[in-house]
Design an enzyme around this catalytic site. Sequence first.
Site, short mmCIF file in Angstrom:
data_model
loop_
_atom_site.label_atom_id
_atom_site.label_comp_id
_atom_site.label_asym_id
_atom_site.label_seq_id
_atom_site.Cartn_x
_atom_site.Cartn_y
_atom_site.Cartn_z
N TYR A 151 0.84 -1.21 0.00
CA TYR A 151 0.00 0.00 0.00
C TYR A 151 0.87 1.26 0.00
O TYR A 151 0.67 2.17 -0.81
CB TYR A 151 -0.91 -0.04 1.23
CG TYR A 151 -1.90 1.09 1.31
CD1 TYR A 151 -3.02 1.11 0.48
CD2 TYR A 151 -1.73 2.13 2.21
CE1 TYR A 151 -3.94 2.14 0.56
CE2 TYR A 151 -2.64 3.17 2.30
CZ TYR A 151 -3.75 3.17 1.48
OH TYR A 151 -4.66 4.20 1.56
N ALA A 152 1.86 1.29 0.90
CA ALA A 152 2.73 2.47 1.01
C ALA A 152 3.50 2.70 -0.28
O ALA A 152 3.63 3.84 -0.75
CB ALA A 152 3.68 2.31 2.19
N SER A 154 2.63 1.78 -3.30
CA SER A 154 1.71 2.24 -4.34
C SER A 154 1.41 3.73 -4.16
O SER A 154 1.35 4.48 -5.14
CB SER A 154 0.41 1.43 -4.33
OG SER A 154 -0.42 1.78 -3.24
N ILE A 184 -8.83 8.44 8.67
CA ILE A 184 -10.19 8.94 8.47
C ILE A 184 -11.19 7.88 8.92
O ILE A 184 -11.04 6.69 8.60
CB ILE A 184 -10.43 9.28 6.97
CG1 ILE A 184 -9.27 10.13 6.38
CG2 ILE A 184 -11.78 9.98 6.79
CD1 ILE A 184 -9.06 11.49 7.02
#
Length: 245
Positions: A151-152, A154, A184
Site C-alpha cells: 500500500y505504502a 503504491s 479517516i
Amino acid sequence: MRLAGKVAIVTGGTKGLGYAIAQAYAKEGCRVVCAAREPDEGRELPPVGEGDLAYHPVDVRDPDSVEALMRGTYEAYGRLDVLVAGAGVSRAGPAQGLDAAHWDDVISTNLNGTFLSVRSAVPYLLRDGGGRVITLSSALATRVAPGSSAYAASKAGIEMLTRVVAVELAGKPITVNCLSPGFIDEGMGRQLARNETVWDYYRGKIAAGRAGRAEEVADAALFLADDGSDYVNGHVLEVNGGLRW
Ligand SMILES: NC(=O)c1ccc[n+]([C@@H]2O[C@H](COP(=O)([O-])OP(=O)(O)OC[C@H]3O[C@@H](n4cnc5c(N)ncnc54)[C@H](OP(=O)(O)O)[C@@H]3O)[C@@H](O)[C@H]2O)c1
C-alpha cells in the site's frame, strides 16, 4: 455553486471517501460519475446520463475499461472537467510473507489504476478548456508503518506520478494535484479508527487528537477542483489533522 455546470468522474466513487467527494461536488452544481467495479448496494445511483450523481462501471486495472468510462461520460454529458482518481485497495502484511498476487492487486489497482485513469482522462479534459486531476495518496506514502509495504509503495508512486504529470502538462490548462488523507473514520480507515487498542497508539500522533471525517477530505477535494486552486499544481495536500510521525 462552486462547480456549476461542470462534470466530474470519481473512480472509487461508490463508497467511502470517493462517495463523500462525489456528494460534495454534486452539492456545488457538478454532475458526477461514480465509477467502480460494482454499484454500492445501499445507494441506487442511476446510469450515466440520467442523474447528477450517476454510476458507470470500471475496473481501473484494465485500460479498455478505463477508456470506456471516459468516453461514456463524455458522450453522455458532452464535457469532462474533473477527474478524481480515488479507487484503491489495501492488503496488509509484512513484505516477507506477502502473497505476490496481493502485491500485484494493490499495485495494479492503486498505482497502475491511477496512471491509466489520468492518461485516459487528459485528452477529454483538454477538449473543453482543460480541468483538474486529483489523485489519492495516504499518510503512509511518507511514514513507515510495518505491514503496509504494498500500500505504502503504491501511494508513494502516486505522489511522484502526480508531480511528474503536473510538469509534463505545463502550458496546458490542467492542474494535477494529490490529496493525502491521514486516519479517516470512513472507508478503509474506519476499522482502524474504531479498534481501541490500535487506535490509542495512532491517536497520540495526531495533533487534532481525533480521526478525520470524510467531509473534511471532501472539502479539500472541493478546493482542488474549483477556481480557488488555479495556482496550485503538482502539490500533495495532506489532510491529516497534523501528524507528528
Ligand atoms: N479511508 C481512509 O482512512 C484513507 C486514508 C488515506 C487514503 N485513503 C485513500 O482514499 C481512497 C478511498 O479509500 P476509502 O477508504 O474510501 O476506500 P473504500 O471505502 O474501500 O472504497 C474503495 C473504492 O474503490 C473501488 N475500487 C477498488 N478496486 C477497484 C478497481 N479495480 N476498479 C475500480 N474501482 C475499484 C471500490 O469499489 P469496488 O470494490 O466495487 O470496485 C470502492 O468504490 C483510496 O485510494 C485510499 O487508499 C483512504
